[in-house]
Design an enzyme around this catalytic site. Structure first.
Site, PDB file in Angstrom:
ATOM      1  N   LYS A  27      48.374 -25.221  43.975  1.00 13.63           N
ATOM      2  CA  LYS A  27      47.708 -24.122  44.676  1.00 13.63           C
ATOM      3  C   LYS A  27      46.626 -24.657  45.616  1.00 13.63           C
ATOM      4  O   LYS A  27      45.744 -25.414  45.209  1.00 13.63           O
ATOM      5  CB  LYS A  27      47.090 -23.167  43.655  1.00 13.63           C
TER       6      LYS A  27
ATOM      7  N   GLU B 140      52.045 -16.752  38.028  1.00 14.37           N
ATOM      8  CA  GLU B 140      50.989 -17.751  37.915  1.00 14.37           C
ATOM      9  C   GLU B 140      50.426 -17.667  36.493  1.00 14.37           C
ATOM     10  O   GLU B 140      50.382 -16.599  35.893  1.00 14.37           O
ATOM     11  CB  GLU B 140      49.891 -17.418  38.926  1.00 14.37           C
TER      12      GLU B 140
ATOM     13  N   CYS C 173      49.369 -16.648  44.501  1.00 12.50           N
ATOM     14  CA  CYS C 173      48.339 -15.626  44.365  1.00 12.50           C
ATOM     15  C   CYS C 173      47.353 -15.575  45.538  1.00 12.50           C
ATOM     16  O   CYS C 173      47.658 -15.008  46.581  1.00 12.50           O
ATOM     17  CB  CYS C 173      47.605 -15.811  43.040  1.00 12.50           C
TER      18      CYS C 173
END
Length: 256
Positions: free
Chosen positions: A109, A43, A145
Site C-alpha cells: 500500500k 484489506e 483502500c
C-alpha cells in the site's frame, strides 16, 4: 474479447489470523462454487485494524499466505487478499497478495491512512511501486483502500494497461463516509477507464479511529457506473467483466 467471472468476498475479519484464514477459505470456496475465477478479499483480511500488526505480521511464506495459496491452488482460482508483512524498519507492510494458477504478485500500500484521526504510517511502511499482472487474458492492477483518494495512481494503472483494478479495503465508518466510498470507487474506475472491483470489510460498529469497514463492495464499469453492489453485511458479490468494454471506452474517450 475476454470475459472473466470475479467475486468480492465481503467478510468480517477479527484479530486472530488463524480464525480469519478459516473465514477467508470458506468465502473463497463459496465464490468458486458460484463460478468465480478471481476472488477478492478485503484489506486486513489477516487481522482487523485495531490489532497490533507488528505482533501478528508474517512473511509471505508464513502460515496465512501459505493457506491462501493452498486454497487458491486447490480450487484453481486467483485470490487477492490483504495481510501484514514485516518491513525492514521495524514497521509492517500493508500487503496485497495475489496468488493462484500462474499468478504470484504482491503490492505494498502506497498511500497510508493518516486521516480522520488515524495514523497508519506509525506502524506501516509505505510502498512505492505499482503492481499489475495478467490472468485469464486480462491485465489486472492492485490498489488498497485509501489509495482511492489519489486519482493519479489509477490513471497510471490505466496507462500501464490495467483492464481491471482490484481494490481491497477496510473503509472507516463515519458521517458522509458511505457517500465518499461510492463516489471515489466510481471516479477511480472512470480515471483508469477500467473495471474496478472494490472489496470492503463488512460493516463493523466504529471503535475509535480504526477503519473497520462499511460493506458496500462493488463492481464499477470503466465509465464509472455501478454494475453490482452489496449491502453492509457479510456476503459474496459475483459478476463478470469483459475486456471489450475497456477497449471501447478508451477508444471513444481517449483520456489516457
Amino acid at each position: 474479447m475476454t470475459v472473466l467471472c470475479v467475486a468480492a468476498g465481503q467478510l468480517l475479519a477479527g484479530p486472530d489470523p488463524a480464525t480469519n484464514l478459516i473465514t477467508a477459505t470458506e468465502t473463497i470456496v463459496r465464490a468458486a462454487a458460484a463460478g468465480a475465477e478471481l476472488v477478492a478479499l478485503p484489506e486486513a483480511t489477516m487481522a482487523c485494524f485495531g490489532t497490533e500488526p507488528r505482533a501478528i505480521a508474517e512473511p509471505l511464506d508464513g502460515p496465512f499466505a501459505t493457506g491462501l495459496r493452498k486454497v487458491a491452488a486447490d480450487l484453481g482460482v486467483v485470490v487477492v487478499a490483504g495481510l501484514f508483512e514485516p518491513a525492514d524498519d521495524g514497521r509492517v507492510h500493508n500487503t496485497l497478495l495475489a496468488t493462484g494458477p500462474g499468478v504470484e504478485a504482491t503490492y505494498w500500500k502506497i498511500h497510508l491512512y493518516d486521516a480522520f484521526g488515524s495514523r497508519e504510517s506509525d506502524v506501516v511502511a509505505p510502498g512505492n511501486q505499482l503492481t499489475t499482472f495478467r490472468f485469464g487474458g486480462v491485465r489486472i492492477g492492485l490498489a488498497t483502500c485509501y489509495d482511492l483518494r489519489f486519482a493519479a495512481q489509477f490513471t497510471d494503472l490505466g496507462r500501464l494497461g490495467a483492464e481491471l483494478i482490484v481494490v481491497p479495503a477496510s473503509w472507516g465508518a463515519g458521517p458522509g463516509k458511505e457517500d465518499q466510498w461510492d463516489l471515489l470507487t466510481r471516479a477511480r474506475a472512470a480515471d483508469a477507464q477500467a473495471w474496478l472491483l472494490a472489496c470492503d470489510q463488512a460493516y463493523t460498529a466504529p471503535r475509535g479511529t480504526d477503519p473497520l469497514g462499511i460493506g458496500r463492495s462493488a463492481l464499477i464499469t470503466p465509465t464509472g457506473h455501478p454494475r453490482a453492489r452489496l449491502a453492509a453485511t457479510p456476503d459474496v458479490l459475483i459478476a463478470t467483466i469483459d475486456t471489450e468494454t475497456v477497449t471501447d471506452t478508451r477508444g471513444r474517450i481517449p483520456i489516457l
